[in-house]
Motif scaffolding. Structure first.
Motif, PDB file in Angstrom:
ATOM      1  N   VAL A 141      81.163   0.114 -36.562  1.00 39.46           N
ATOM      2  CA  VAL A 141      81.199   0.067 -38.014  1.00 39.46           C
ATOM      3  C   VAL A 141      80.065  -0.871 -38.424  1.00 39.46           C
ATOM      4  N   ARG A 142      79.676  -0.850 -39.686  1.00 39.51           N
ATOM      5  CA  ARG A 142      78.635  -1.762 -40.159  1.00 39.51           C
ATOM      6  C   ARG A 142      79.173  -2.579 -41.317  1.00 39.51           C
ATOM      7  N   ASP A 143      78.761  -3.857 -41.369  1.00 35.08           N
ATOM      8  CA  ASP A 143      79.155  -4.699 -42.499  1.00 35.08           C
ATOM      9  C   ASP A 143      78.285  -4.331 -43.704  1.00 35.08           C
ATOM     10  N   PRO A 144      78.544  -4.894 -44.892  1.00 38.63           N
ATOM     11  CA  PRO A 144      77.768  -4.516 -46.082  1.00 38.63           C
ATOM     12  C   PRO A 144      76.266  -4.753 -45.965  1.00 38.63           C
ATOM     13  N   GLU A 145      75.842  -5.629 -45.071  1.00 38.27           N
ATOM     14  CA  GLU A 145      74.411  -5.864 -44.874  1.00 38.27           C
ATOM     15  C   GLU A 145      73.819  -4.918 -43.841  1.00 38.27           C
ATOM     16  N   GLY A 146      74.656  -4.178 -43.120  1.00 38.50           N
ATOM     17  CA  GLY A 146      74.173  -3.234 -42.127  1.00 38.50           C
ATOM     18  C   GLY A 146      74.281  -3.731 -40.695  1.00 38.50           C
ATOM     19  N   THR A 147      74.833  -4.924 -40.489  1.00 38.18           N
ATOM     20  CA  THR A 147      75.016  -5.439 -39.135  1.00 38.18           C
ATOM     21  C   THR A 147      76.008  -4.545 -38.402  1.00 38.18           C
ATOM     22  N   TRP A 148      75.660  -4.133 -37.212  1.00 39.37           N
ATOM     23  CA  TRP A 148      76.523  -3.288 -36.401  1.00 39.37           C
ATOM     24  C   TRP A 148      77.658  -4.119 -35.806  1.00 39.37           C
ATOM     25  N   ILE A 149      78.858  -3.561 -35.814  1.00 38.30           N
ATOM     26  CA  ILE A 149      80.012  -4.219 -35.224  1.00 38.30           C
ATOM     27  C   ILE A 149      80.655  -3.243 -34.244  1.00 38.30           C
ATOM     28  N   ASP A 150      80.754  -3.660 -32.991  1.00 37.33           N
ATOM     29  CA  ASP A 150      81.424  -2.887 -31.950  1.00 37.33           C
ATOM     30  C   ASP A 150      82.848  -3.432 -31.867  1.00 37.33           C
ATOM     31  N   VAL A 151      83.813  -2.631 -32.281  1.00 35.01           N
ATOM     32  CA  VAL A 151      85.219  -3.033 -32.275  1.00 35.01           C
ATOM     33  C   VAL A 151      85.819  -2.514 -30.971  1.00 35.01           C
ATOM     34  N   ILE A 152      86.267  -3.438 -30.117  1.00 36.05           N
ATOM     35  CA  ILE A 152      86.611  -3.123 -28.727  1.00 36.05           C
ATOM     36  C   ILE A 152      88.063  -3.474 -28.425  1.00 36.05           C
ATOM     37  N   GLN A 153      88.753  -2.514 -27.854  1.00 40.08           N
ATOM     38  CA  GLN A 153      90.077  -2.762 -27.284  1.00 40.08           C
ATOM     39  C   GLN A 153      89.920  -2.613 -25.774  1.00 40.08           C
ATOM     40  N   LEU A 154      90.345  -3.626 -25.033  1.00 36.87           N
ATOM     41  CA  LEU A 154      90.251  -3.548 -23.578  1.00 36.87           C
ATOM     42  C   LEU A 154      91.379  -2.674 -23.047  1.00 36.87           C
ATOM     43  N   VAL A 155      91.027  -1.708 -22.208  1.00 35.38           N
ATOM     44  CA  VAL A 155      91.994  -0.803 -21.592  1.00 35.38           C
ATOM     45  C   VAL A 155      91.695  -0.742 -20.095  1.00 35.38           C
ATOM     46  N   ALA A 156      92.596  -0.143 -19.350  1.00 34.03           N
ATOM     47  CA  ALA A 156      92.386  -0.021 -17.906  1.00 34.03           C
ATOM     48  C   ALA A 156      91.188   0.890 -17.630  1.00 34.03           C
ATOM     49  N   PRO A 157      90.297   0.484 -16.736  1.00 30.67           N
ATOM     50  CA  PRO A 157      89.170   1.349 -16.394  1.00 30.67           C
ATOM     51  C   PRO A 157      89.642   2.572 -15.600  1.00 30.67           C
ATOM     52  N   ASP A 158      88.859   3.625 -15.694  1.00 30.28           N
ATOM     53  CA  ASP A 158      89.148   4.837 -14.934  1.00 30.28           C
ATOM     54  C   ASP A 158      88.977   4.514 -13.444  1.00 30.28           C
ATOM     55  N   PRO A 159      89.992   4.800 -12.608  1.00 30.41           N
ATOM     56  CA  PRO A 159      89.903   4.454 -11.181  1.00 30.41           C
ATOM     57  C   PRO A 159      88.704   5.087 -10.476  1.00 30.41           C
ATOM     58  N   ALA A 160      88.365   6.325 -10.816  1.00 28.61           N
ATOM     59  CA  ALA A 160      87.206   6.967 -10.181  1.00 28.61           C
ATOM     60  C   ALA A 160      85.915   6.263 -10.589  1.00 28.61           C
ATOM     61  N   TRP A 161      85.788   5.914 -11.848  1.00 31.47           N
ATOM     62  CA  TRP A 161      84.608   5.195 -12.307  1.00 31.47           C
ATOM     63  C   TRP A 161      84.517   3.842 -11.609  1.00 31.47           C
ATOM     64  N   LEU A 162      85.637   3.146 -11.562  1.00 29.94           N
ATOM     65  CA  LEU A 162      85.685   1.834 -10.929  1.00 29.94           C
ATOM     66  C   LEU A 162      85.277   1.910  -9.462  1.00 29.94           C
ATOM     67  N   ALA A 163      85.791   2.904  -8.741  1.00 27.71           N
ATOM     68  CA  ALA A 163      85.465   3.060  -7.322  1.00 27.71           C
ATOM     69  C   ALA A 163      83.974   3.352  -7.130  1.00 27.71           C
ATOM     70  N   ALA A 164      83.397   4.158  -8.030  1.00 27.58           N
ATOM     71  CA  ALA A 164      81.992   4.528  -7.903  1.00 27.58           C
ATOM     72  C   ALA A 164      81.054   3.412  -8.343  1.00 27.58           C
ATOM     73  N   ASN A 165      81.541   2.451  -9.110  1.00 22.65           N
ATOM     74  CA  ASN A 165      80.661   1.436  -9.689  1.00 22.65           C
ATOM     75  C   ASN A 165      80.973   0.016  -9.247  1.00 22.65           C
TER      76      ASN A 165
END
Length: 138
Positions: free
Chosen positions: A110-134
């Motif tokens: 989302v962006r604030d009224p000045e245009g600053t980008w905001i990444d709104v993040i909820q931490l969730v469990a990583p995908d096991p296949a992704w985790l194993a590969a990385n």
């Protein structure tokens, strides 16, 4: 040397409007309000957001001259979907859909009224296949 705290600054011609956005949508409280300079913080967090008026003598001329923000602030929240709905209902436009990333984030921008980008993040469990590969083997 380790910094004692962290802060980020939004430079704008509308300090009160930008501060109100962070108060309303991210539950930040004003700790300093000089009109041209406003600080916001949540509780006793070790970080803060400052809002500074464009063109003020404390702001470098090159910063005041810049108009497009490429900064991205990241806020970790408990429920990204709930906040996305709340923002949408308040008339704030999301910059894309809420997505779940394999590395363990459910997020949106989302962006604030000045245009600053905001990444709104909820931490969730990583995908096991992704985790194993990385994840390096031990």
């Amino acid at each position: 040397m380790q910094p004692a705290a962290f802060g980020a600054t939004v430079v704008t011609s509308r300090p009160a409007e930008v501060a109100a956005f962070y108060q309303e949508h991210f539950d930040l409280q004003i700790t300093i309000d000089l009109g041209w300079f406003i600080c916001l913080r949540r509780g006793d967090a070790g970080w803060e957001i400052a809002i500074s008026e464009r063109g003020h003598e404390s702001v470098p001329a090159a910063v005041s001259a810049a108009r497009d923000s490429t900064n991205v602030f990241g806020f970790v929240v408990e429920d990204a979907d709930k906040l996305a709905q709340s923002l949408t209902e308040a008339g704030v436009r999301l910059e894309g859909e809420v997505v779940t990333e394999p590395w363990g984030q459910r997020h949106f921008f989302v962006r604030d009224p000045e245009g600053t980008w905001i990444d709104v993040i909820q931490l969730v469990a990583p995908d096991p296949a992704w985790l194993a590969a990385n994840t390096p083997a031990t």
